[in-house]
Design a protein around this motif. Structure first.
Motif, short mmCIF file in Angstrom:
data_model
loop_
_atom_site.label_atom_id
_atom_site.label_comp_id
_atom_site.label_asym_id
_atom_site.label_seq_id
_atom_site.Cartn_x
_atom_site.Cartn_y
_atom_site.Cartn_z
N UNK A 100 -5.07 -3.95 47.40
CA UNK A 100 -6.49 -4.19 47.20
C UNK A 100 -7.02 -3.06 46.32
N UNK A 101 -7.85 -3.40 45.34
CA UNK A 101 -8.37 -2.41 44.39
C UNK A 101 -9.89 -2.52 44.30
N UNK A 102 -10.55 -1.36 44.34
CA UNK A 102 -12.00 -1.31 44.13
C UNK A 102 -12.26 -0.34 42.97
N UNK A 103 -13.15 -0.73 42.06
CA UNK A 103 -13.46 0.11 40.91
C UNK A 103 -14.96 0.22 40.72
N UNK A 104 -15.39 1.32 40.10
CA UNK A 104 -16.80 1.48 39.73
C UNK A 104 -16.90 2.57 38.67
N UNK A 105 -18.07 2.64 38.03
CA UNK A 105 -18.29 3.64 36.99
C UNK A 105 -17.77 3.21 35.64
N UNK A 106 -17.79 4.14 34.70
CA UNK A 106 -17.33 3.85 33.34
C UNK A 106 -15.82 3.63 33.33
N UNK A 107 -15.35 3.00 32.25
CA UNK A 107 -13.93 2.68 32.13
C UNK A 107 -13.44 3.00 30.73
N UNK A 108 -12.18 3.46 30.65
CA UNK A 108 -11.52 3.64 29.35
C UNK A 108 -10.19 2.91 29.40
#
Length: 236
Positions: A100-108
């Motif tokens: 399971x993956x959770x992401x937030x904020x800017x991305x590169x």
């Protein structure tokens, strides 16, 4: 991309052979856990390779949290959608979830940054058994089963203050072991550094099961076995 030798992808399906998984564990992560050996009875793909494949596919976000829910065996067909929401799962063709993956904020999605991040993290991870877990077992006078030395990768998360870096390294800053009966919950806290400045923090958790009273001779035997696998790989 440096991960190309360690997986294959057709449409949305990612496949990792036992040989590819074993090669990644040894050559990239310096992880000589026999569970990653080709032909191992309880073979599994390294969790660090799953982590690396997620960054390779979806980029590096400022905040990411990974929860490992199952061990990927040889021949498992993992589904990597072309686009995902801020929360998503990596499952197989039968809808069994492994991550399971959770992401937030800017991305590169810079190959240089991602390679540096992956290499630094998995190298740090590969050192955990001998340099962190074995000393913790000695300190707490409890140890895993030397006949079946299995440690479960539970979760990993990090919070980057900035994405303005090319190269990053990891530094262990705290380690905790909480023992409940035969279960040991390990928490490793680390800092992410770029040009000697802290650019983020992270936490990795592991579970040690089947704990028993510490025996120095058997603990030394586990370390000797682990080191023998390393020497055999380097000699080859």
């Amino acid at each position: 991309m440096f991960l190309t030798p360690y997986f294959s992808k057709q449409d949305q399906t990612v496949h990792v052979t036992a040989q590819q998984a074993s090669d990644f564990a040894k050559a990239i992560a310096s992880d000589f856990n026999p569970i990653h050996n080709v032909g191992a009875k309880r073979f599994c793909v390294p969790g660090d390779l799953l982590f690396a494949l997620v960054l390779n596919q979806y980029g590096l976000h400022q905040k990411m949290h990974f929860t490992f829910e199952g061990m990927v065996g040889d021949g498992v067909e993992l589904q990597f959608a072309d686009s995902v929401a801020s929360q998503f799962a990596i499952s197989d063709s039968r809808d069994k979830t492994y991550l399971q993956v959770e992401t937030s904020g800017d991305k590169v999605h810079c190959a240089t940054q991602i390679e540096s991040f992956v290499r630094s993290y998995v190298a740090f991870s590969g050192l955990n058994f001998i340099h962190v877990l074995v000393p913790m077992m000695k300190q707490h006078q409890m140890m895993i089963n030397p006949a079946r030395p299995l440690v479960i990768y539970e979760s990993m998360s990090f919070d980057l203050h900035t994405l303005d870096f090319d190269q990053v390294s990891l530094k262990l800053v705290d380690q905790q072991l909480e023992i409940t009966g035969k279960r040991g919950d390990v928490t490793l806290s680390f800092e992410l550094l770029a040009n000697d400045r802290v650019v983020g923090t992270g936490v990795k958790t592991l579970v040690m099961s089947g704990l028993r009273p510490y025996e120095a001779e058997k603990a030394a035997g586990m370390v000797a076995d682990y080191e023998s696998y390393r020497h055999a790989f380097e000699a080859a």
